[in-house]
Design a protein around this motif. Structure first.
Motif, mmCIF file in Angstrom:
data_model
loop_
_atom_site.group_PDB
_atom_site.id
_atom_site.type_symbol
_atom_site.label_atom_id
_atom_site.label_comp_id
_atom_site.label_asym_id
_atom_site.label_seq_id
_atom_site.Cartn_x
_atom_site.Cartn_y
_atom_site.Cartn_z
ATOM 1 N N SER A 174 94.671 36.510 -91.628
ATOM 2 C CA SER A 174 95.462 37.612 -92.179
ATOM 3 C C SER A 174 95.114 38.894 -91.435
ATOM 4 O O SER A 174 94.129 38.935 -90.676
ATOM 5 N N ASP A 175 95.932 39.935 -91.667
ATOM 6 C CA ASP A 175 95.642 41.211 -91.012
ATOM 7 C C ASP A 175 94.287 41.742 -91.462
ATOM 8 O O ASP A 175 93.556 42.347 -90.700
ATOM 9 N N LYS A 187 91.660 40.216 -88.594
ATOM 10 C CA LYS A 187 92.381 39.878 -87.359
ATOM 11 C C LYS A 187 91.559 40.261 -86.124
ATOM 12 O O LYS A 187 91.526 39.521 -85.125
ATOM 13 N N LEU A 204 98.653 32.095 -86.857
ATOM 14 C CA LEU A 204 99.621 32.534 -87.868
ATOM 15 C C LEU A 204 98.938 33.570 -88.755
ATOM 16 O O LEU A 204 97.836 33.331 -89.257
ATOM 17 N N VAL A 205 99.602 34.719 -88.930
ATOM 18 C CA VAL A 205 98.967 35.856 -89.599
ATOM 19 C C VAL A 205 99.708 36.211 -90.883
ATOM 20 O O VAL A 205 100.917 36.447 -90.879
ATOM 21 N N THR A 206 98.951 36.229 -91.997
ATOM 22 C CA THR A 206 99.475 36.659 -93.295
ATOM 23 C C THR A 206 99.264 38.161 -93.428
ATOM 24 O O THR A 206 98.207 38.677 -93.059
ATOM 25 N N LYS A 207 100.269 38.850 -93.973
ATOM 26 C CA LYS A 207 100.107 40.289 -94.212
ATOM 27 C C LYS A 207 99.462 40.479 -95.581
ATOM 28 O O LYS A 207 99.988 40.019 -96.591
ATOM 29 N N ARG A 208 98.289 41.112 -95.619
ATOM 30 C CA ARG A 208 97.625 41.373 -96.893
ATOM 31 C C ARG A 208 97.297 42.848 -97.067
ATOM 32 O O ARG A 208 97.633 43.442 -98.065
ATOM 33 N N MET A 215 98.847 42.138 -81.983
ATOM 34 C CA MET A 215 99.404 40.781 -81.958
ATOM 35 C C MET A 215 99.575 40.365 -80.495
ATOM 36 O O MET A 215 100.277 41.030 -79.727
ATOM 37 N N ASP A 220 100.193 34.966 -81.279
ATOM 38 C CA ASP A 220 100.108 35.463 -82.657
ATOM 39 C C ASP A 220 101.489 35.647 -83.270
ATOM 40 O O ASP A 220 102.379 36.244 -82.649
ATOM 41 N N TRP A 222 103.528 36.504 -87.151
ATOM 42 C CA TRP A 222 103.500 36.766 -88.607
ATOM 43 C C TRP A 222 104.082 35.544 -89.319
ATOM 44 O O TRP A 222 105.116 35.019 -88.933
ATOM 45 N N GLN A 224 105.089 35.170 -92.613
ATOM 46 C CA GLN A 224 106.097 35.303 -93.678
ATOM 47 C C GLN A 224 107.539 35.073 -93.210
ATOM 48 O O GLN A 224 108.277 34.327 -93.854
#
Length: 635
Positions: A174-175, A187, A204-208, A215, A220, A222, A224
């Motif tokens: 995640s970020d 990250k 794969l990056v989750t926005k939290r 990126m 990399d 996102w 979602q």
């Protein structure tokens, strides 16, 4: 009589006797009656501890997510499966039903497939305690990928070691993460780790947190937007019972961490069975384990065990001290929690605070209290019993390990009379033995020795990833035909077990197993350090803390000692993580060694613990005079 749900002491003894007289028949009955199999097994158990080779439910076909999600949809689809309680109490809790969980897991699984992940591929997950962590775990299991969760408090070096060891092609992160008042840039830690992980193709990056992140193009993504477009159904990959489900790393006493491999069928059966019994879970209960999913406790008793039983399991992102020391009890009151499972470290920290933090909350919903990670000391046990359980809730002091997959020794609430500091009796199917130093089993009660297990149980780890010889050497070589836990234990006059601690060079700090070798390796990289030795010493909050004895090179002698201590702890943080920092650092001229050059940690432990009344015979040491010198300078 149900083998699956024990309700009183007489029933426990009946079930236990049956389970050790005929283990295969016992576990076959449990497996047949309570789980969904695509194909039944050809044999219940095949084992040989000398190799070691162990297989449970050989030839059976299943998918663990069908057992944790799909089979519940018809009767409890609208029931909350995961109840997410965020770090900030002002942020609303999220109730994810079994129906919603099914859709989210399938979508995530389809994203993984679209990115080229196949059965048997390893996926490293480095996420905070947010729903995406549990969902990603289950999505991997859905498609037969092997997940390896790395605790999101570990450093980039520790993360890189694990990624490279298991050969992962993909990392999920995640970020950032929220932890009390802190925002941690996860990250950036991943980016640093991946500088030395050439095989990783996708992140794969989750926005939290919403923080700024870099990126890397082509690597990399996102997650979602991909989830939004993904199809909401995903057929489960049909797995063999002995196919690997996950790799989880645990500290080794020497060198590299050990990637423990847990397989699908036996792990599912055992974690579900122990969850049901140790917590006496009933259909409408709300269950909360405060661990992080980065540890085995989170795997077995936040995700797989509870969901296999159709439970409501709480996932907590925060810390017990934020916004104040009443946070745990606020969550218990808010969600009417029935079973509460936490670490002695947390209990000791909360017990030091004003009792008003507990007293202002309604804890009447609680039925069972649990502890995990290390033996609970008597003072903390009584505080927990008196002020949290109000003497109405049995305390289950559970003993088990990353390697065991599930709880091996524990009271069963409302059945086993509890005794402070004792894990009490083995779970059905578990056959403990206490061994002396000559490899002989010590019979009878009121004895102590090294704790072994004589017979396999379904959730025992099958190997160390990529190093079966190390698995054999570590767990099966000390005592012939037995699994050696690495722990010492005593058995009291009624047969209750009390775990007395590690007998090797692994120290349990705040419930986390820390190998001394990797910490010493990190310290020894400091240009001013010649040699180091780490031992544990008793600590009011952490149970044990780390004490470092450090010999400086001549070049380091004239350095500012306070600055040196800070630099050494920073090195440890960079290599392993802040959980491994030293509480005390003593600079010394030398270390007590045997004539073969082995550091006598037993002596160093005694000095660190201020227990120097009996250091044993030091005359046989290579340098006996150093002991007196270290004692004089001890902190």
């Amino acid at each position: 009589m149900s083998n699956y749900h024990i309700k009183h002491l007489e029933e426990y003894f009946q079930v236990y006797r049956k389970s050790v007289r005929n283990p295969e028949g016992f576990w076959e009955e449990v497996a047949e009656e309570h789980f969904h199999w695509r194909k039944k097994w050809d044999s219940v158990l095949e084992w040989d501890f000398s190799k070691p080779e162990i297989s449970w439910f050989k030839g059976a076909k299943l998918n663990i997510t069908e057992n944790c999600i799909d089979r519940h949809l018809r009767i409890r689809g609208d029931k909350t499966a995961i109840l997410f309680e965020p770090n900030d109490p002002k942020e609303e809790a999220e109730h994810i039903t079994y129906n919603q969980l099914h859709v989210r897991v399938c979508r995530y699984a389809n994203v993984l497939k679209n990115k080229g992940v196949k059965k048997g591929d390893r996926v490293v997950i480095y996420l905070p305690m947010i729903p995406d962590l549990a969902i990603a775990l289950l999505a991997c299991a859905r498609i037969g990928a092997i997940h390896s969760v790395v605790f999101a408090g570990f450093s980039s070096t520790a993360l890189a070691t694990r990624i490279n060891d298991c050969g992962a092609k993909m990392v999920l992160t995640s970020d950032g993460s929220f932890r009390g008042t802190k925002v941690i840039d996860l990250k950036a830690i991943v980016d640093e780790a991946l500088d030395s992980c050439p095989d990783v193709e996708t992140v794969l990056v989750t926005k939290r947190t919403g923080g700024d992140v870099t990126m890397k193009e082509g690597r990399d993504v996102w997650v979602q937007p991909l989830l939004d477009k993904a199809y909401l159904d995903c057929a489960p990959e049909i797995m063999d019972a002995e196919d690997p489900l996950f790799i989880l790393y645990t500290s080794g006493s020497t060198g590299r961490p050990k990637g423990m491999v847990h397989t699908t069928g036996g792990y599912m059966v055992y974690t579900a069975y122990t969850f049901k019994n140790v917590f006496q879970y009933k259909e409408e209960d709300v269950y909360w384990c405060t661990a992080d999913i980065g540890w085995i406790t989170g795997h077995s008793y936040i995700v797989y065990g509870p969901l296999a039983n159709g439970a409501t399991t709480v996932m907590f992102e925060g810390v017990p001290s934020y916004p104040d020391f009443g946070r745990f009890w606020d969550v218990v009151q808010k969600h009417k929690v029935n079973q509460f499972y936490t670490a002695p470290t947390a209990i000791r920290a909360l017990a030091k605070e004003n009792l008003d933090f507990v007293a202002e909350y309604d804890l009447s919903s609680l039925k069972v209290l649990g502890t995990v990670g290390e033996p609970i000391n008597e003072e903390a046990w009584h505080w927990y019993n008196d002020h949290v359980g109000e003497k109405k809730c049995p305390i289950v002091d559970t003993w088990w390990q990353t390697e065991t997959g599930g709880i091996l020794i524990s009271p069963i609430p409302f059945s086993t009379p509890t005794k402070p500091t004792y894990a009490t009796l083995p779970m059905p199917g578990i056959q403990p033995a206490l061994m002396d130093e000559n490899g002989k089993e010590i019979k009878g009660n009121q004895v102590d020795g090294r704790l072994c297990i004589k017979y396999p149980w379904p959730s025992i780890a099958r190997t160390i990833w990529g190093n079966h010889q190390r698995y054999k050497d570590t767990y099966f070589s000390a005592f012939e035909g037995k699994y050696f836990t690495g722990d010492g234990a005593l058995r009291d006059e009624v047969g209750y077990y009390r775990i007395t601690g590690r007998v090797d060079d692994v120290i349990i700090v705040s419930g986390h197993n820390l190998g001394t070798a990797p910490i010493e390796d990190a310290i020894n990289e400091h240009p001013a350090v010649a040699e180091s030795a780490i031992v544990g010493f008793p600590h009011d909050i952490k149970g044990n803390a780390l004490y470092g004895y450090i010999i400086l090179k001549e070049t380091g002698e004239d350095r500012n000692r306070d600055n040196l201590k800070k630099e050494i702890n920073q090195l440890i943080t960079d290599h392993i993580g802040p959980i491994a920092k030293l509480d005390k650092i003593q600079f010394t001229e030398g270390l007590p060694k045997t004539r073969s050059g082995k550091i006598m940690r037993r002596i160093l432990r005694k000095i660190a613990s201020k227990d120097t009344s009996n250091l044993g015979d030091t005359s046989t040491l290579l340098n006996p005079e150093i002991v007196e010198s270290i004692m004089k300078e001890s902190l």
